[in-house]
Design a protein around this motif. Structure first.
Motif, PDB file in Angstrom:
ATOM      1  N   PHE A  53      46.202  42.320  40.382  1.00  0.00           N
ATOM      2  CA  PHE A  53      44.747  42.242  40.336  1.00  0.00           C
ATOM      3  C   PHE A  53      44.501  42.860  41.913  1.00  0.00           C
ATOM      4  O   PHE A  53      45.293  42.796  42.778  1.00  0.00           O
ATOM      5  N   SER A  54      43.461  43.564  41.911  1.00  0.00           N
ATOM      6  CA  SER A  54      43.010  43.837  43.350  1.00  0.00           C
ATOM      7  C   SER A  54      41.564  43.355  43.507  1.00  0.00           C
ATOM      8  O   SER A  54      40.607  43.615  42.716  1.00  0.00           O
ATOM      9  N   ILE A  55      41.368  42.578  44.672  1.00  0.00           N
ATOM     10  CA  ILE A  55      40.062  41.982  44.979  1.00  0.00           C
ATOM     11  C   ILE A  55      39.434  42.351  46.013  1.00  0.00           C
ATOM     12  O   ILE A  55      40.150  42.162  47.318  1.00  0.00           O
ATOM     13  N   LYS A  56      38.505  43.172  46.104  1.00  0.00           N
ATOM     14  CA  LYS A  56      37.748  43.849  47.470  1.00  0.00           C
ATOM     15  C   LYS A  56      36.575  43.356  47.786  1.00  0.00           C
ATOM     16  O   LYS A  56      35.682  43.500  47.054  1.00  0.00           O
ATOM     17  N   PRO A  57      36.486  42.608  48.769  1.00  0.00           N
ATOM     18  CA  PRO A  57      35.141  41.792  48.890  1.00  0.00           C
ATOM     19  C   PRO A  57      34.203  42.767  49.679  1.00  0.00           C
ATOM     20  O   PRO A  57      34.742  43.678  50.687  1.00  0.00           O
ATOM     21  N   SER A  58      33.006  42.477  49.606  1.00  0.00           N
ATOM     22  CA  SER A  58      32.211  43.207  50.369  1.00  0.00           C
ATOM     23  C   SER A  58      32.026  42.696  51.726  1.00  0.00           C
ATOM     24  O   SER A  58      32.356  41.622  52.157  1.00  0.00           O
ATOM     25  N   SER A  59      31.121  43.342  52.431  1.00  0.00           N
ATOM     26  CA  SER A  59      31.241  42.861  54.177  1.00  0.00           C
ATOM     27  C   SER A  59      30.470  41.787  54.298  1.00  0.00           C
ATOM     28  O   SER A  59      30.700  41.114  55.151  1.00  0.00           O
ATOM     29  N   SER A  60      29.518  41.427  53.088  1.00  0.00           N
ATOM     30  CA  SER A  60      28.779  40.261  53.379  1.00  0.00           C
ATOM     31  C   SER A  60      29.557  39.128  52.685  1.00  0.00           C
ATOM     32  O   SER A  60      29.266  37.840  52.819  1.00  0.00           O
ATOM     33  N   ARG A  61      30.712  39.342  52.225  1.00  0.00           N
ATOM     34  CA  ARG A  61      31.624  38.413  51.687  1.00  0.00           C
ATOM     35  C   ARG A  61      30.957  37.508  50.368  1.00  0.00           C
ATOM     36  O   ARG A  61      31.431  36.617  50.051  1.00  0.00           O
ATOM     37  N   ARG A  62      29.911  38.091  50.057  1.00  0.00           N
ATOM     38  CA  ARG A  62      29.037  37.540  48.822  1.00  0.00           C
ATOM     39  C   ARG A  62      29.601  38.014  47.430  1.00  0.00           C
ATOM     40  O   ARG A  62      29.390  37.222  46.575  1.00  0.00           O
ATOM     41  N   THR A  63      30.082  39.191  47.538  1.00  0.00           N
ATOM     42  CA  THR A  63      30.487  39.810  46.276  1.00  0.00           C
ATOM     43  C   THR A  63      31.933  40.249  46.311  1.00  0.00           C
ATOM     44  O   THR A  63      32.405  40.657  47.711  1.00  0.00           O
ATOM     45  N   ALA A  64      32.290  40.738  45.350  1.00  0.00           N
ATOM     46  CA  ALA A  64      33.918  41.509  45.408  1.00  0.00           C
ATOM     47  C   ALA A  64      34.109  42.409  44.242  1.00  0.00           C
ATOM     48  O   ALA A  64      33.667  42.041  43.250  1.00  0.00           O
ATOM     49  N   ASN A  65      34.501  43.520  44.316  1.00  0.00           N
ATOM     50  CA  ASN A  65      35.103  44.351  43.278  1.00  0.00           C
ATOM     51  C   ASN A  65      36.568  43.784  42.915  1.00  0.00           C
ATOM     52  O   ASN A  65      37.449  43.702  43.689  1.00  0.00           O
ATOM     53  N   VAL A  66      36.661  43.573  41.646  1.00  0.00           N
ATOM     54  CA  VAL A  66      37.905  43.309  40.924  1.00  0.00           C
ATOM     55  C   VAL A  66      38.316  44.176  40.236  1.00  0.00           C
ATOM     56  O   VAL A  66      37.584  44.690  39.217  1.00  0.00           O
ATOM     57  N   SER A  67      39.591  44.803  40.191  1.00  0.00           N
ATOM     58  CA  SER A  67      40.208  45.627  39.278  1.00  0.00           C
ATOM     59  C   SER A  67      41.566  45.023  38.802  1.00  0.00           C
ATOM     60  O   SER A  67      42.046  44.311  39.690  1.00  0.00           O
ATOM     61  N   PHE A  68      42.059  45.239  37.724  1.00  0.00           N
ATOM     62  CA  PHE A  68      43.167  44.613  37.145  1.00  0.00           C
ATOM     63  C   PHE A  68      44.182  45.791  36.274  1.00  0.00           C
ATOM     64  O   PHE A  68      43.252  46.506  35.769  1.00  0.00           O
ATOM     65  N   GLN A  69      45.122  45.786  36.254  1.00  0.00           N
ATOM     66  CA  GLN A  69      46.044  46.549  35.434  1.00  0.00           C
ATOM     67  C   GLN A  69      47.319  45.629  34.941  1.00  0.00           C
ATOM     68  O   GLN A  69      47.734  44.832  35.492  1.00  0.00           O
ATOM     69  N   THR A  70      47.646  45.904  33.554  1.00  0.00           N
ATOM     70  CA  THR A  70      48.777  45.276  33.100  1.00  0.00           C
ATOM     71  C   THR A  70      49.728  46.654  32.972  1.00  0.00           C
ATOM     72  O   THR A  70      49.515  47.514  32.657  1.00  0.00           O
ATOM     73  N   LYS A  71      51.231  46.130  32.974  1.00  0.00           N
ATOM     74  CA  LYS A  71      52.271  47.007  32.646  1.00  0.00           C
ATOM     75  C   LYS A  71      53.380  46.202  32.516  1.00  0.00           C
ATOM     76  O   LYS A  71      53.569  45.123  32.994  1.00  0.00           O
ATOM     77  N   CYS A  72      54.433  46.687  31.474  1.00  0.00           N
ATOM     78  CA  CYS A  72      55.411  46.009  31.270  1.00  0.00           C
ATOM     79  C   CYS A  72      56.565  47.101  31.854  1.00  0.00           C
ATOM     80  O   CYS A  72      56.562  48.194  31.958  1.00  0.00           O
TER      81      CYS A  72
END
Length: 128
Positions: free
Chosen positions: A49-68
Motif C-alpha cells: 500500500f502507498s498512502i499519500k495524504p493531501s496537504s490538508s491531511r483531510r484526504t489521501a490517495n491510496v494505491s495498492f499492488q499485489t505480487k507473488c
C-alpha cells in the motif's frame, strides 16, 4: 448507531484488492502443484500500500499492488555432441548415450516410426 462507513479493506476499489490477491494466490497454487519446483519452499504474496495524504491531511490517495514470489523450476541438465556437417557448418545434437553419430537400434523388435534410420536396419530374425 453511527451511519459512518468505516474503512474496509475488502470493499476497497470495489473489491479489486481481493481480486488481485485471488489472482496471485492462484499463481502460488499452480507453482506448488508444479512437480518441477521444490515442494517445501515457501511462496509469498505481498500486498503493498502507498498512502499519500493531501496537504490538508483531510484526504489521501491510496494505491495498492499485489505480487507473488514463486519458486523457480529446478535446474535441468543435458549433454550435447558438437560437430560439423558435410558442409562444414557447426551442428549440435543432444547426446542421449552411445557413441556420437552411431545409430540407435531398437531391440524390442518394434519399429520406431520417428526414426528415419530404421529402413536402413536389417532385422536378423526377419532376414531368414
Amino acid at each position: 448507531m453511527s451511519d459512518i462507513d468505516y474503512f474496509n479493506i475488502a470493499k476497497m476499489a470495489q473489491g479489486a484488492l481481493i481480486e488481485q490477491f485471488d489472482v496471485e494466490f492462484e499463481k502460488v497454487l499452480d507453482n506448488i502443484a508444479d512437480p518441477n519446483t521444490a515442494a517445501e519452499k515457501a511462496r509469498k504474496i505481498t500486498i503493498e500500500f502507498s498512502i499519500k495524504p493531501s496537504s490538508s491531511r483531510r484526504t489521501a490517495n491510496v494505491s495498492f499492488q499485489t505480487k507473488c514470489t514463486l519458486i523457480p523450476a529446478a535446474k535441468l541438465k543435458t549433454e550435447i555432441a558438437i560437430g560439423r556437417d558435410s558442409d562444414g557448418k557447426l551442428v549440435a545434437e543432444e547426446f542421449t548415450g552411445g557413441i556420437p553419430g552411431q545409430m540407435s537400434i531398437n531391440l524390442d523388435g518394434k519399429a520406431d516410426e520417428s526414426d528415419s534410420d530404421n529402413d536402413k536396419v536389417t532385422r536378423l530374425n526377419e532376414a531368414r
